[in-house]
Design a protein around this motif. Structure first.
Motif, mmCIF file in Angstrom:
data_model
loop_
_atom_site.group_PDB
_atom_site.id
_atom_site.type_symbol
_atom_site.label_atom_id
_atom_site.label_comp_id
_atom_site.label_asym_id
_atom_site.label_seq_id
_atom_site.Cartn_x
_atom_site.Cartn_y
_atom_site.Cartn_z
ATOM 1 N N GLY A 135 0.942 -1.258 -0.061
ATOM 2 C CA GLY A 135 0.018 0.073 0.058
ATOM 3 C C GLY A 135 0.912 1.373 0.141
ATOM 4 O O GLY A 135 0.214 2.391 0.010
ATOM 5 N N ASP A 136 1.952 1.226 0.178
ATOM 6 C CA ASP A 136 3.045 2.355 0.006
ATOM 7 C C ASP A 136 2.984 2.902 -1.201
ATOM 8 O O ASP A 136 2.370 2.385 -2.288
ATOM 9 N N ASN A 137 4.013 3.981 -1.593
ATOM 10 C CA ASN A 137 4.107 4.445 -2.779
ATOM 11 C C ASN A 137 4.590 3.392 -3.829
ATOM 12 O O ASN A 137 5.291 2.441 -3.558
ATOM 13 N N TYR A 138 4.462 3.660 -5.028
ATOM 14 C CA TYR A 138 4.797 2.773 -6.226
ATOM 15 C C TYR A 138 5.837 3.480 -6.763
ATOM 16 O O TYR A 138 5.768 4.685 -7.138
ATOM 17 N N PHE A 139 6.972 3.114 -7.202
ATOM 18 C CA PHE A 139 8.184 3.492 -7.688
ATOM 19 C C PHE A 139 8.546 2.963 -9.029
ATOM 20 O O PHE A 139 8.547 1.851 -9.344
ATOM 21 N N ASP A 140 8.746 4.025 -10.157
ATOM 22 C CA ASP A 140 9.398 3.529 -11.332
ATOM 23 C C ASP A 140 10.774 4.262 -11.171
ATOM 24 O O ASP A 140 10.957 5.224 -10.796
ATOM 25 N N TYR A 141 11.695 3.430 -11.592
ATOM 26 C CA TYR A 141 13.089 3.845 -11.537
ATOM 27 C C TYR A 141 13.993 3.486 -12.731
ATOM 28 O O TYR A 141 13.704 2.671 -13.404
ATOM 29 N N ARG A 142 15.242 4.105 -12.881
ATOM 30 C CA ARG A 142 16.148 3.685 -13.824
ATOM 31 C C ARG A 142 17.500 3.887 -13.025
ATOM 32 O O ARG A 142 17.909 5.111 -12.612
ATOM 33 N N VAL A 143 18.250 2.740 -13.215
ATOM 34 C CA VAL A 143 19.540 2.709 -12.442
ATOM 35 C C VAL A 143 20.656 2.742 -13.857
ATOM 36 O O VAL A 143 20.537 1.873 -14.602
ATOM 37 N N SER A 144 21.463 3.548 -13.478
ATOM 38 C CA SER A 144 22.464 3.353 -14.767
ATOM 39 C C SER A 144 23.933 3.540 -14.137
ATOM 40 O O SER A 144 24.196 3.729 -12.898
ATOM 41 N N SER A 145 25.018 3.115 -15.022
ATOM 42 C CA SER A 145 26.364 3.244 -14.337
ATOM 43 C C SER A 145 27.370 3.686 -15.539
ATOM 44 O O SER A 145 27.314 3.412 -16.534
ATOM 45 N N GLU A 146 28.358 4.225 -14.967
ATOM 46 C CA GLU A 146 29.598 4.437 -15.880
ATOM 47 C C GLU A 146 30.946 4.070 -15.044
ATOM 48 O O GLU A 146 30.937 4.472 -13.847
ATOM 49 N N ILE A 147 31.897 4.008 -15.963
ATOM 50 C CA ILE A 147 33.247 3.855 -15.185
ATOM 51 C C ILE A 147 33.683 5.226 -15.234
ATOM 52 O O ILE A 147 33.847 6.065 -16.131
ATOM 53 N N VAL A 148 34.348 5.691 -13.957
ATOM 54 C CA VAL A 148 35.012 7.073 -13.824
ATOM 55 C C VAL A 148 36.426 6.839 -13.356
ATOM 56 O O VAL A 148 36.745 5.707 -12.688
#
Length: 168
Positions: A154-167
């Protein structure tokens, strides 16, 4: 005769165009960046179930994944998503998370080693996590809500995007 003439004209036009492009490239070479860091180029979608280390989706450093938390999937409440990735080289990796944010909850990224031992997590509602990975090692990336009381039905619904890069 017409076909031979048409083929000859087509070949002449093609050769003159190709020669013109080659000469233009010699006169104006295109500069090439030597230290180019590519942003995430591939967006994949999570595959359910991925709610445990055993069910973790594969992930590649340099790519991105789109996921959802806060819904019922297969009779189970989805409170977190798990991804596994392999370090092909020792590098510093910058993970970024984007998506829905609510006044009482946000998402955090946590990293675990191949034995499930906690290593590091994003803190204080930050949108990123930096970590040094070791060549040849396997890791887990966990996405979960960061806020009071964890995550409940019943909590919030999350849409997300995780990205990464080498630094460097």
């Amino acid at each position: 005769m017409k076909k031979t003439l048409l083929a000859s004209l087509s070949l002449t036009l093609m050769l003159s165009t190709t020669a013109g492009v080659a000469l233009a490239e010699e006169a104006n070479p295109v500069p090439v960046a030597k230290d180019l860091t590519l942003a995430s180029s591939i967006n994949s979608h999570e595959q359910e179930p991925n709610n445990s280390f055993e069910q973790a989706n594969g992930y590649f450093i340099g790519d991105a994944v789109i996921g959802t938390l806060g819904q019922e999937v297969g009779g189970m409440w989805e409170a977190y998503d798990v991804y596994t990735f392999h370090a092909f080289e020792s590098n510093n990796v910058h993970f970024t998370i984007e998506g829905d944010r609510y006044s009482d909850k946000w998402l955090q990224i946590s990293i675990y080693d191949s034995n499930g031992k906690y290593i590091k997590r994003s803190k204080d509602g930050r949108y990123f996590l930096d970590i040094n990975v070791e060549k040849g090692k396997e890791y887990y990336l966990v996405v979960q809500p960061d806020g009071p009381g964890g995550f409940q039905p019943g909590d919030n619904y999350f849409d997300y995007r995780v990205s990464s890069e080498i630094v460097n």
